[in-house]
Design an enzyme around this catalytic site. Structure first.
Site, PDB file in Angstrom:
ATOM      1  N   CYS A  86       0.838  -1.199   0.000  1.00 53.21           N
ATOM      2  CA  CYS A  86       0.000   0.000   0.000  1.00 53.21           C
ATOM      3  C   CYS A  86       0.881   1.259   0.000  1.00 53.21           C
ATOM      4  O   CYS A  86       1.574   1.515  -0.973  1.00 53.21           O
ATOM      5  CB  CYS A  86      -0.975  -0.034   1.183  1.00 53.21           C
ATOM      6  N   HIS A 181      -3.611  -5.422   0.668  1.00 49.26           N
ATOM      7  CA  HIS A 181      -3.055  -5.825   1.971  1.00 49.26           C
ATOM      8  C   HIS A 181      -3.032  -7.346   2.111  1.00 49.26           C
ATOM      9  O   HIS A 181      -4.044  -7.949   2.462  1.00 49.26           O
ATOM     10  CB  HIS A 181      -3.873  -5.203   3.106  1.00 49.26           C
ATOM     11  N   GLU A 183      -1.718  -9.014   4.410  1.00 49.73           N
ATOM     12  CA  GLU A 183      -1.678  -9.422   5.818  1.00 49.73           C
ATOM     13  C   GLU A 183      -3.061  -9.641   6.433  1.00 49.73           C
ATOM     14  O   GLU A 183      -3.179 -10.280   7.482  1.00 49.73           O
ATOM     15  CB  GLU A 183      -0.900  -8.384   6.649  1.00 49.73           C
ATOM     16  N   SER A 235      -0.388 -12.849  38.610  1.00 52.10           N
ATOM     17  CA  SER A 235      -1.787 -12.406  38.667  1.00 52.10           C
ATOM     18  C   SER A 235      -2.769 -13.515  38.329  1.00 52.10           C
ATOM     19  O   SER A 235      -3.952 -13.414  38.629  1.00 52.10           O
ATOM     20  CB  SER A 235      -1.997 -11.241  37.690  1.00 52.10           C
ATOM     21  N   GLY A 236      -2.289 -14.565  37.660  1.00 53.41           N
ATOM     22  CA  GLY A 236      -3.196 -15.593  37.162  1.00 53.41           C
ATOM     23  C   GLY A 236      -3.606 -15.347  35.726  1.00 53.41           C
ATOM     24  O   GLY A 236      -4.231 -16.185  35.093  1.00 53.41           O
TER      25      GLY A 236
END
Length: 525
Positions: A86, A181, A183, A235-236
């Protein structure tokens, strides 16, 4: 000699596109290491990076406007393949002697491009073949400007009726430009196109795999830490759990984790974290039960931002207090991931997409003088999950829905009270349990219950009930930047509502949030 999983590498230069991180994730999925840097990366840094190929990403600017960004000259001096996407194609064309002009016919969304050139990039890649033998690709476009004259030695690769030069190529030098694009998932053959460029044209081997990443990270941690001790705030959540598993495998008992139970976690979550890490894996975990301290500090506060700050400050105070009891700690581990690194690196360019960063620990006493160890700092979230599985963490833990740092503190509207948290925990547990039973949990990206501090009249048997209202929230999203509300089956919603009202005394009414993002945010606070 140890395998160097960074040996074959791709450099991606960011011109501000919302899709740039997606390019990097796609290249990583191919099994090749890549890094994302701002477009104004200096020539010496590019040479030192020593890429096997370079991708020039898209961006919102217009090439023919004054002061619009350009690729560094080193990109074209290194004699490595270059793919412009692009805006990347447009600046490549302009810088090499071609022309770019604005267009009255802009292309946004799905398009079909005809493959008109015989190049290595698209050889054998197509979605359609017309009766007259013309090959076609279904792609995603997002551009206003277009290349109207190619640089010398380039040929037309692809075209559309409104964009005759939708792709260009110079096979001899390995230079390619595509206006679409590759991606994004809407470009059906995008993965094959990127793989063709990265593996076949640039010659990169697939060294970037989950097992190789784990081995490399373990070796790096051991080299950095040596025999020193490491502290981690557990923190989990996915990031800190993967860091804990990785460090435990690398350095064993040199790791100590502090798990702060703030009383704002999901049902049984604290016990589950302790069972997983302390009992099953043998990790040294200190549990700080701090529910009372958090709730006392939150008393009387209804403002969402102030609640977040109180929870953050209280966490740091408790973490500091626990850390100060430990002796001979030299390192602090954090679950920093690659998007956090991109944000700080891209800040100088002003073009990079800004991402909200996450840190497990916001501050520690200066006298501790700890050095940082960040074993996930090269990884995207999807890669963190993959290495979590590689390390033996359960699928349900690794692919659990996101949970906010302040926990239920921002899912209880207004003031946080123990009564509200206990009610909300049970309601949320029922919702998630039924989503799993109906095979909807992994079809949604995030699902939870919100406690509303308003009461509503209900009828239970022959009696009248005046109790609290909760809202169910479930969304589907790819990137959490935008999201649509999940269209759950009515029967499922009915089951969840019935269970919540019948099993929890304090609730008389259940609602379902049908707001998308934007305009609403995913969380209510």
């Amino acid at each position: 000699m140890a395998l160097d999983i960074h040996a074959h590498r791709i450099l991606i230069l960011d011109f501000g596109s919302q899709y740039t991180q997606l390019i990097a994730r796609r290249v990583r999925e191919i099994g090749v290491y890549c890094e994302l840097h701002p477009f104004d990366m200096d020539d010496e840094a590019i040479r030192e990076f020593n890429p096997r190929g370079i991708i020039l990403a898209g961006g919102p600017e217009s090439v023919h406007e004054a002061n619009s960004p350009r690729a560094p000259q080193a990109v074209f001096d290194l004699n490595v393949p270059v793919l412009g996407i692009c805006y990347g194609m447009q600046t490549m064309a302009e810088q090499m002697g071609g022309k770019v002009e604005g267009s009255d016919l802009r292309e946004f969304g799905y398009a079909r491009v005809d493959v008109v050139g015989k190049s290595r990039l698209l050889d054998g890649i197509e979605d359609h073949v017309d009766d007259d033998g013309v090959l076609g690709l279904d792609v995603w476009m997002s551009h206003g400007d277009k290349v109207t004259q190619m640089p010398g030695n380039f040929n037309i690769l692809a075209s559309t009726p409104s964009c005759p030069i939708a792709g260009m190529y110079d096979d001899a030098r390995g230079y390619y430009g595509v206006q679409f694009h590759p991606e994004v998932t809407h470009t059906k053959q995008g993965g094959r196109i990127l793989s063709r460029f990265v593996q076949d044209i640039c010659g990169c081997e697939a060294l970037w795999t989950a097992s190789n990443i784990v081995e490399d990270a373990i070796a790096q941690v051991r080299a950095q830490v040596g025999s020193a001790n490491v502290l981690l705030g557990l923190s989990g959540g996915v990031d800190s759990s993967v860091v804990a598993a990785l460090l435990h495998r690398a350095i064993g008992d040199q790791l100590t984790c502090v798990f702060v139970d703030n009383g704002l976690l999901r049902l049984h979550e604290g016990d589950q974290v302790m069972a997983m890490f302390k009992e099953n894996m043998g990790v040294k975990v200190i549990r700080a039960d701090a529910e009372k301290q958090f709730l006392d500090n939150l008393e009387g506060e209804a403002d969402p931002e102030k609640k977040r700050k109180i929870i953050g400050r209280t966490f740091i105070d408790i973490f500091d207090a626990e850390a100060s009891k430990l002796e001979n700690i030299q390192f602090l581990a954090q679950g920093t991931i690659y998007p956090d690194v991109i944000e700080s690196a891209g800040a100088k360019s002003g073009k990079a997409h800004v991402i909200k960063s996450h840190h497990n620990v916001g501050g520690l006493p200066e006298e501790m003088n700890l050095k940082l160890v960040e074993p996930l700092r090269e990884l995207f979230k999807d890669e963190v999950r993959k290495i979590g599985l590689e390390l033996g963490l359960p699928y349900d833990m690794v692919y659990r829905h996101p949970f906010p740092g302040p926990g239920l503190g921002v899912r209880i509207l207004g003031e946080v009270k123990k009564e509200y948290a206990d009610i909300l925990r049970r309601a949320d547990h029922i919702f998630i349990e039924e989503l799993r039973k109906a095979d909807w949990y992994h079809k949604t990206s995030q699902a939870f219950v919100v406690f509303q501090p308003v009461k509503s009249v209900g009828v239970v048997g022959d009696g009248r009930r005046y109790a609290w209202v909760v809202a169910l929230r479930a969304v589907e999203t790819v990137d959490f930047m935008t999201a649509r509300w999940a269209h759950l089956p009515y029967e499922l919603l009915e089951t969840v509502s019935g269970r919540i009202i019948n099993e929890i005394d304090g609730i008389s009414r259940v609602t379902y949030d049908v707001s998308s993002k934007p305009p609403a945010t995913i969380e209510w606070e």
